[in-house]
Scaffold this active site. Sequence first.
Site, short mmCIF file in Angstrom:
data_model
loop_
_atom_site.label_atom_id
_atom_site.label_comp_id
_atom_site.label_asym_id
_atom_site.label_seq_id
_atom_site.Cartn_x
_atom_site.Cartn_y
_atom_site.Cartn_z
N VAL A 105 -4.88 23.30 51.49
CA VAL A 105 -5.48 24.60 51.81
C VAL A 105 -5.06 25.57 50.70
O VAL A 105 -3.88 25.85 50.54
CB VAL A 105 -5.00 25.12 53.18
CG1 VAL A 105 -5.64 26.47 53.49
CG2 VAL A 105 -5.31 24.10 54.27
N VAL A 106 -6.03 26.02 49.93
CA VAL A 106 -5.73 26.91 48.81
C VAL A 106 -6.79 28.00 48.70
O VAL A 106 -7.97 27.79 49.00
CB VAL A 106 -5.65 26.16 47.46
CG1 VAL A 106 -4.45 25.22 47.42
CG2 VAL A 106 -6.92 25.39 47.15
N GLY A 117 -9.38 32.23 53.21
CA GLY A 117 -8.55 31.16 53.78
C GLY A 117 -8.80 31.00 55.26
O GLY A 117 -8.97 29.88 55.76
N LYS A 118 -8.84 32.11 55.96
CA LYS A 118 -9.10 32.09 57.41
C LYS A 118 -10.50 31.53 57.68
O LYS A 118 -10.69 30.70 58.57
CB LYS A 118 -8.97 33.49 57.97
CG LYS A 118 -9.10 33.57 59.47
CD LYS A 118 -8.82 34.99 59.95
CE LYS A 118 -8.85 35.06 61.46
NZ LYS A 118 -8.58 36.43 61.94
N TYR A 148 -0.98 30.43 59.66
CA TYR A 148 -1.58 29.40 60.51
C TYR A 148 -1.43 29.68 62.01
O TYR A 148 -2.26 29.24 62.80
CB TYR A 148 -0.98 28.03 60.17
CG TYR A 148 -1.36 27.57 58.78
CD1 TYR A 148 -2.67 27.17 58.51
CD2 TYR A 148 -0.44 27.56 57.75
CE1 TYR A 148 -3.03 26.76 57.23
CE2 TYR A 148 -0.80 27.14 56.48
CZ TYR A 148 -2.10 26.75 56.22
OH TYR A 148 -2.47 26.36 54.97
#
Length: 173
Positions: A105-106, A117-118, A148
């Site tokens: 996840v980047v 990202g969300k 997260y």
Amino acid sequence: TPLPLKKPTHRRSAAVSAAASFSISEESLSSRGFTFHRTVENLNLDHLNSVFAAVGFPRRDPEKIRIALEHTDALLWVESSKTSRPVAFARATGDGVFNAIIWDVVVDPNYQGIGLGKAVMERLVTQLLEKGINNIALYSEPRVLGFYRPLGFVSDPDGIRGMVYSRKQKKKK
């Protein structure tokens, strides 16, 4: 005799429908110059590698990235129309039925803090839930656990502790 199949519970249905209400719509992201992709088509691995390096991941052999992506069950990446480059990415591997693990996840540091990202995580989790995969795990550095948690991830649920194989190097005498 085969085991009877359980009917989906209300809890699972609620999880899928709750996850389907995304914090930011694809239309909104599109109007800001971002496009979602769910396949590796048009994904430049050198550009992806640059995002990995920009967030502190080690630079990876592009051929190994290609092989990893061939063994990936679900992925999402976001492309910037201004640069035609990936600016956010996440992928999941698993057995396709029961379990999945989210990896890599980047978000390019130049694009962090605007919800990419969300947006990627919400869609990836929803994609897995829609396949009926309810056991979704991920590895995370402690400094980003707070990212997260609001997405439904918890540390050590029900006292379960994760373990990772680690081959210790023998000390030279």
